[in-house]
Write a protein that holds these residues in place. Sequence first.
Motif, short mmCIF file in Angstrom:
data_model
loop_
_atom_site.label_atom_id
_atom_site.label_comp_id
_atom_site.label_asym_id
_atom_site.label_seq_id
_atom_site.Cartn_x
_atom_site.Cartn_y
_atom_site.Cartn_z
N LEU A 223 0.75 -1.17 0.09
CA LEU A 223 0.13 -0.11 -0.25
C LEU A 223 0.93 1.28 -0.15
CD1 LEU A 223 -2.96 -1.10 2.55
CD2 LEU A 223 -2.79 -1.38 0.08
N VAL A 224 2.16 1.10 0.58
CA VAL A 224 2.99 2.31 0.68
C VAL A 224 3.89 2.30 -0.93
CG1 VAL A 224 5.10 3.26 1.67
CG2 VAL A 224 2.99 2.06 3.15
N THR A 225 4.28 1.19 -1.36
CA THR A 225 5.12 1.29 -2.32
C THR A 225 4.62 1.12 -3.69
OG1 THR A 225 5.57 -1.25 -2.18
CG2 THR A 225 7.05 0.46 -0.87
N ASP A 226 3.41 0.86 -3.89
CA ASP A 226 2.88 0.26 -5.33
C ASP A 226 2.66 1.84 -5.90
OD1 ASP A 226 1.11 -0.37 -7.42
OD2 ASP A 226 0.95 -2.34 -6.54
N ASP A 227 3.12 1.90 -7.04
CA ASP A 227 2.98 3.07 -7.91
C ASP A 227 1.48 3.01 -8.55
OD1 ASP A 227 5.40 4.51 -7.15
OD2 ASP A 227 6.44 3.74 -9.06
N ASP A 238 5.29 9.34 14.03
CA ASP A 238 6.15 10.05 13.17
C ASP A 238 7.30 9.03 12.36
OD1 ASP A 238 8.76 11.21 14.90
OD2 ASP A 238 7.26 10.28 15.88
N GLU A 239 7.93 8.10 13.04
CA GLU A 239 8.85 7.36 12.77
C GLU A 239 8.45 6.35 11.38
OE1 GLU A 239 11.87 3.79 14.30
OE2 GLU A 239 10.56 4.80 15.60
N VAL A 240 7.30 5.70 11.67
CA VAL A 240 6.65 5.02 10.69
C VAL A 240 6.18 6.12 9.36
CG1 VAL A 240 4.88 3.59 10.12
CG2 VAL A 240 5.96 3.33 12.30
N GLY A 241 5.65 6.88 9.63
CA GLY A 241 4.97 7.79 8.52
C GLY A 241 6.18 8.33 7.78
N TRP A 242 7.24 8.82 7.98
CA TRP A 242 8.17 9.40 7.53
C TRP A 242 8.94 8.48 6.52
CZ3 TRP A 242 7.51 14.10 6.33
CH2 TRP A 242 7.13 15.03 7.23
N ASP A 243 9.20 7.21 7.14
CA ASP A 243 9.73 6.20 6.69
C ASP A 243 8.91 5.46 5.28
OD1 ASP A 243 11.61 3.53 6.30
OD2 ASP A 243 9.51 2.69 6.46
N MET A 244 7.48 5.74 5.50
CA MET A 244 6.68 5.65 4.46
C MET A 244 6.78 6.42 3.29
SD MET A 244 3.00 4.45 6.44
CE MET A 244 2.72 2.84 7.01
N LYS A 245 7.02 7.65 3.72
CA LYS A 245 7.01 8.75 2.91
C LYS A 245 8.37 8.51 1.86
CE LYS A 245 7.27 13.72 1.98
NZ LYS A 245 8.61 13.74 0.96
N ALA A 246 9.26 8.27 2.50
CA ALA A 246 10.55 7.95 1.90
C ALA A 246 10.62 6.87 0.78
CB ALA A 246 11.81 7.66 2.81
N ARG A 247 9.80 5.76 1.10
CA ARG A 247 9.61 4.60 0.35
C ARG A 247 8.41 4.80 -0.69
NH1 ARG A 247 8.39 0.39 2.57
NH2 ARG A 247 7.72 1.11 4.53
N ALA A 248 7.44 5.48 -0.86
CA ALA A 248 6.18 6.07 -1.31
C ALA A 248 6.28 6.19 -3.11
CB ALA A 248 5.52 7.04 -0.67
N GLY A 249 7.63 6.39 -3.44
CA GLY A 249 7.62 6.65 -4.95
C GLY A 249 7.07 7.77 -5.36
N ARG A 250 6.31 7.85 -6.53
CA ARG A 250 5.59 8.96 -7.23
C ARG A 250 4.49 9.35 -6.59
NH1 ARG A 250 6.19 6.76 -13.11
NH2 ARG A 250 5.17 4.70 -11.99
N LYS A 251 3.98 8.58 -5.86
CA LYS A 251 2.55 9.28 -5.18
C LYS A 251 2.59 10.49 -4.33
CE LYS A 251 1.82 5.01 -3.50
NZ LYS A 251 3.12 4.52 -3.50
N LYS A 252 1.47 10.91 -4.32
CA LYS A 252 1.47 12.00 -3.29
C LYS A 252 1.34 11.49 -1.86
CE LYS A 252 -1.42 15.50 -4.19
NZ LYS A 252 -3.02 16.22 -4.14
N VAL A 253 1.72 12.22 -0.75
CA VAL A 253 1.54 11.51 0.50
C VAL A 253 1.07 12.53 1.66
CG1 VAL A 253 3.15 10.54 2.37
CG2 VAL A 253 3.59 9.90 0.30
N THR A 254 0.25 12.21 2.30
CA THR A 254 -0.43 12.96 3.40
C THR A 254 -0.06 12.21 4.77
OG1 THR A 254 -2.60 12.34 3.22
CG2 THR A 254 -1.88 14.23 1.93
#
Length: 483
Positions: A223-227, A238-254
Amino acid sequence: MTNSEKKIECDYSLYVASKASQTGQWLEVKDKFSQKIFARVALADANTLEKAIQSAIDAEQAMAQLEPFQKQKILLHCVKRFGEMREELTAILIAEGGKPLKAAQAEVERLINTFQIAADAVTQMDDGRLIPLAVTAAAQGYTGMIKHVPIGAISLISPFNFPLNLTAHKIAPAIAAGCPFVLKPASLTPVSALKIAEVLAETDLPQGAFSVLPCPREQADILVTDDRFKLLSFTGSDEVGWDMKARAGRKKVTLELGGNAAVLIEPDTELSDALIDRLIGGAYNHAGQVCISVQRILVHENIYTDLKKKLISKIKKIKASDPKSDLTLCGPMIKEEEAKRLKKWVDKAVKKGAKVLVEGQVKGALFDPILLENVDTSLEIYKDEAFGPVAILEKYKDFEKGIATINQSRFGLQAGVYTQSLNKMMYAWNHLHVGGVIINDIPSFRVDNMPYGGVKDSGLGREGIQSAIRDMQEERLLVIKQG
């Protein structure tokens, strides 16, 4: 039949591509007070996740073509059904989240309100605007128009502490924006989201437009990485959230990632019982497991002693207890491991010179309210998110320095300021590095139509129905040459 006696079903299906389904794998959900198993929910596997994602992609066009009146009808059906399910939903919140009765009842009402606000927003949104393009001679005769279109399929990950309303703050705007979605609820509190899905399955949402899938965090990483997803919306640490953002690829992240919210109290503030009760409720309701829980209380030196006495007197009367009672303010923490973690933080602060003004027992997940002062600002209990029933009292002398003290935090979600001075209100608004400044109330204030979110480590983007809808849409430009 009372809320506490309301029968809760034993087994819950997950929802994949808009349909109830079982996989043969189960997650047991504990009653957070009794620690007994009260329900099982079906667990998604890799094949289920893939089916959900592809179904959401396939539903993009059908969702985008929904007219405002159709989306409003879907949302209003949810409003009606949730109203009919008040007692059942309240009982679920008490059991799976350990949420005290009054807080659980309030969350159910917020769930209903959030879907109602989304239903209202559907027919009130500004759908676009004209753009004056003829700003140079070369553009003479050109007209530009912009409309807002759904961003596409989105992934949603919701937290344990408000499993109904914070899930609603992801699902309701997704429907209003016209976006199919796949949602992973918190594994500690998945039943609430599945009850929302049960109601969604009754509506005219296009086939495959939604999936609600309890699953382990590692399995949900897709759900995080799939483009194929165009947006990831996450609420949690915050620790989990920022890690997700770093791995989220091209998608927008909130991201809505919490904080260690502070309230500052000026000497022109009346030290009323209402104020003291408000501070206590903000710090200890739902065992302090709220992103904008009152963690730091900054009090002007001229009123510090009086306010401290009043706080101590009332906090001493509060004990962590059975959430089914309408007298309970502070129920259990979400699990015993979290109580142990917080106790270690408190003990470390005491060893470093902190003074315990109010101390109670810690028994399993039950953690009595604690009030501290003289806390070393370098310690976790001060600089990180306690997410438990602990508040810190500190004295300040100068208003501007008090504001600067609040800003020293790596978080910036919301802050409260009590003052009768208009100049100080404006100074706080201009200088506090937070997403929301709350005047003459605690930072825990939130209504469901307001923009809500933080800066710094507290997150990225804004929730609140209108704000979330905009995040789930994008602008599309049309240029017309006349003549």
